[in-house]
Design a protein around this motif. Structure first.
Motif, PDB file in Angstrom:
ATOM      1  N   SER A  80      10.370 -25.633  63.258  1.00 58.40           N
ATOM      2  CA  SER A  80       9.487 -25.514  64.000  1.00 58.40           C
ATOM      3  C   SER A  80       9.419 -25.124  65.083  1.00 58.40           C
ATOM      4  O   SER A  80       8.652 -24.326  65.892  1.00 58.40           O
ATOM      5  N   ARG A  81      10.550 -25.444  65.813  1.00 56.66           N
ATOM      6  CA  ARG A  81      10.583 -25.127  67.400  1.00 56.66           C
ATOM      7  C   ARG A  81      10.871 -23.701  67.489  1.00 56.66           C
ATOM      8  O   ARG A  81      10.587 -23.028  68.504  1.00 56.66           O
ATOM      9  N   ASP A  84       7.482 -22.129  67.103  1.00 57.83           N
ATOM     10  CA  ASP A  84       6.568 -22.039  68.246  1.00 57.83           C
ATOM     11  C   ASP A  84       7.645 -22.731  69.252  1.00 57.83           C
ATOM     12  O   ASP A  84       7.458 -23.894  69.467  1.00 57.83           O
ATOM     13  N   ASN A  86       7.260 -23.199  72.582  1.00 59.54           N
ATOM     14  CA  ASN A  86       6.576 -23.524  73.644  1.00 59.54           C
ATOM     15  C   ASN A  86       6.997 -25.065  74.071  1.00 59.54           C
ATOM     16  O   ASN A  86       7.185 -25.713  73.225  1.00 59.54           O
ATOM     17  N   GLY A  88       4.786 -27.189  75.354  1.00 61.83           N
ATOM     18  CA  GLY A  88       3.722 -27.921  75.108  1.00 61.83           C
ATOM     19  C   GLY A  88       3.140 -28.450  76.444  1.00 61.83           C
ATOM     20  O   GLY A  88       2.551 -29.532  76.274  1.00 61.83           O
ATOM     21  N   GLU A 121       1.887 -32.130  75.272  1.00 59.59           N
ATOM     22  CA  GLU A 121       1.951 -32.294  73.916  1.00 59.59           C
ATOM     23  C   GLU A 121       3.226 -32.901  73.302  1.00 59.59           C
ATOM     24  O   GLU A 121       4.041 -32.233  72.568  1.00 59.59           O
ATOM     25  N   ARG A 124       5.487 -32.935  70.141  1.00 64.06           N
ATOM     26  CA  ARG A 124       6.767 -31.960  69.819  1.00 64.06           C
ATOM     27  C   ARG A 124       8.064 -32.670  69.818  1.00 64.06           C
ATOM     28  O   ARG A 124       8.983 -32.062  69.530  1.00 64.06           O
ATOM     29  N   SER A 125       7.923 -33.727  70.524  1.00 62.97           N
ATOM     30  CA  SER A 125       9.345 -34.323  70.852  1.00 62.97           C
ATOM     31  C   SER A 125       9.661 -35.368  69.523  1.00 62.97           C
ATOM     32  O   SER A 125      10.918 -36.060  69.510  1.00 62.97           O
ATOM     33  N   ASP A 127      10.176 -36.261  65.201  1.00 59.69           N
ATOM     34  CA  ASP A 127      10.576 -35.445  64.204  1.00 59.69           C
ATOM     35  C   ASP A 127       9.641 -35.611  63.168  1.00 59.69           C
ATOM     36  O   ASP A 127       9.704 -36.085  61.886  1.00 59.69           O
ATOM     37  N   GLU A 129       6.544 -32.722  61.254  1.00 65.26           N
ATOM     38  CA  GLU A 129       5.780 -31.461  61.424  1.00 65.26           C
ATOM     39  C   GLU A 129       4.211 -31.991  61.533  1.00 65.26           C
ATOM     40  O   GLU A 129       3.719 -31.009  62.286  1.00 65.26           O
ATOM     41  N   ARG A 132       3.685 -33.060  65.186  1.00 58.20           N
ATOM     42  CA  ARG A 132       3.940 -32.118  66.434  1.00 58.20           C
ATOM     43  C   ARG A 132       2.656 -31.667  67.108  1.00 58.20           C
ATOM     44  O   ARG A 132       2.588 -31.194  68.156  1.00 58.20           O
ATOM     45  N   GLU A 133       1.789 -31.094  66.084  1.00 57.06           N
ATOM     46  CA  GLU A 133       0.766 -30.473  66.513  1.00 57.06           C
ATOM     47  C   GLU A 133      -0.605 -31.352  66.757  1.00 57.06           C
ATOM     48  O   GLU A 133      -1.574 -30.983  67.190  1.00 57.06           O
TER      49      GLU A 133
END
Length: 255
Positions: A80-81, A84, A86, A88, A121, A124-125, A127, A129, A132-133
Motif C-alpha cells: 500500500s505504501r 500511495d 505520500n 500523509g 494521517e 499510515r504508520s 499495519d 489497510e 491507513r486511510e
C-alpha cells in the motif's frame, strides 16, 4: 539371358544391403525413455522462461524490487505504501462563521473566524489497510474577535483556540472523499481590553476547550506525491460554560 538377369539382380541386392545397414547406423534408435526425458526437459525450460518473463515485469522499478525482498511475519509484504507513497501530511488555510456564545443572553455573537490547520494521517504508520486511510489528526489554530460598546465604554475581545483532535474518516467507496467525525481538546486564550474614556484595562484568560464535530473531507491527487486537500465542517468548541460553534471550510496541499 535368364541367367544373366539373375546374376545382375543378385549383384544389386548385395550392394544395397551395406547401404541400408549404413543408413540404419547413422540414425540411432530413439528409446521411449529418452523421448520422455527430452519432453520433460523442454517443458521445464519453457516454465523457467515464463517465470523469468513474469519476474522481469514485476521488477520494473527499484521500489518493487525492494518490496519483494521485504517480508512481514506472515510472509507477505504490504504494497500500500507503494500505491500511495505520500507522507500523509497536509497544511490548510481556513475560514468561516464563528457563533460565539453570547455573554448578554443572546443566542450568539456571529463573527468571522480564520485559522490554519496541520493534518497528520497517522493511520499510515499502522499495519492495517483499513486504518491507513481512516485515521488522521488535526493541530489547529482558530482566531476570532469581538467588539462592542459605546464611544465612552468599549470592549474588544480576541479569541484564540489551540486544539489537537483525532478523527475517523468514512470513505465513499474507493474515492478520495469521505465523511468524518472528530473529537479532541486544547486551550482557549481570551484577550479582552475594556476602554473607559482614555483608560484601557486588559483582562487575559486561559481555559481548557473541548473540540467536537463532523465534516466532509476531500483529497484528490494532483500528482503521485501531491494532493489537494479541502474540508467542509461543523465544529463545536466548549470553553467553560460557553459553547461556540464554527461553520466553515479550508483548503491546502497534502504531501
Amino acid at each position: 539371358m535368364n541367367t544373366w538377369l539373375k546374376a545382375c539382380l543378385a549383384g544389386s541386392l548385395l550392394l544395397a544391403a551395406p547401404a541400408l545397414a549404413q543408413a540404419d547406423e547413422d540414425d540411432p534408435y530413439a528409446y521411449p525413455d529418452d523421448e520422455a526425458a527430452r519432453a520433460s526437459d523442454k517443458a521445464a525450460k519453457e516454465d523457467d522462461d515464463a517465470y523469468e518473463r513474469r519476474r522481469k515485469l514485476v521488477d520494473e522499478t527499484d521500489e518493487f524490487r525492494e518490496a519483494a525482498e521485504r517480508e512481514t511475519d506472515d510472509g507477505f509484504d504490504k504494497l500500500s505504501r507503494l500505491d500511495d507513497p505520500n507522507l500523509g501530511v497536509a497544511v490548510e488555510l481556513g475560514g468561516g462563521l464563528l457563533l460565539v456564545d453570547s455573554a448578554r443572553g443572546d443566542f450568539s455573537d456571529n463573527r468571522p473566524g480564520l485559522g490554519v490547520r496541520a493534518t497528520w494521517e497517522f493511520g499510515r504508520s499502522l499495519d492495517s489497510e483499513l486504518l491507513r486511510e481512516a485515521l488522521f489528526a488535526d493541530l489547529r489554530w482558530l482566531f476570532a474577535s469581538l467588539s462592542d460598546g459605546t464611544d465612552f465604554i468599549k470592549g474588544d475581545t480576541r479569541l484564540h483556540y489551540f486544539t489537537l483532535a483525532p478523527a475517523y474518516l468514512f470513505r465513499f467507496g474507493q474515492s478520495d472523499f469521505g465523511f468524518y467525525v472528530q473529537a479532541g481538546g486544547g486551550l482557549a486564550y481570551q484577550n479582552t481590553g475594556i476602554t473607559v474614556g482614555d483608560s484601557e484595562t486588559k483582562v487575559n484568560g486561559l481555559k481548557p476547550v473541548v473540540q467536537y464535530g463532523v465534516g466532509l473531507r476531500g483529497r484528490p491527487a494532483l500528482s503521485r506525491t501531491l494532493h489537494l486537500t479541502f474540508r467542509l465542517e461543523a465544529m463545536g468548541l466548549r470553553r467553560g460554560y460557553a459553547n461556540d460553534i464554527f461553520f466553515g471550510g479550508s483548503a491546502g496541499i497534502g504531501f
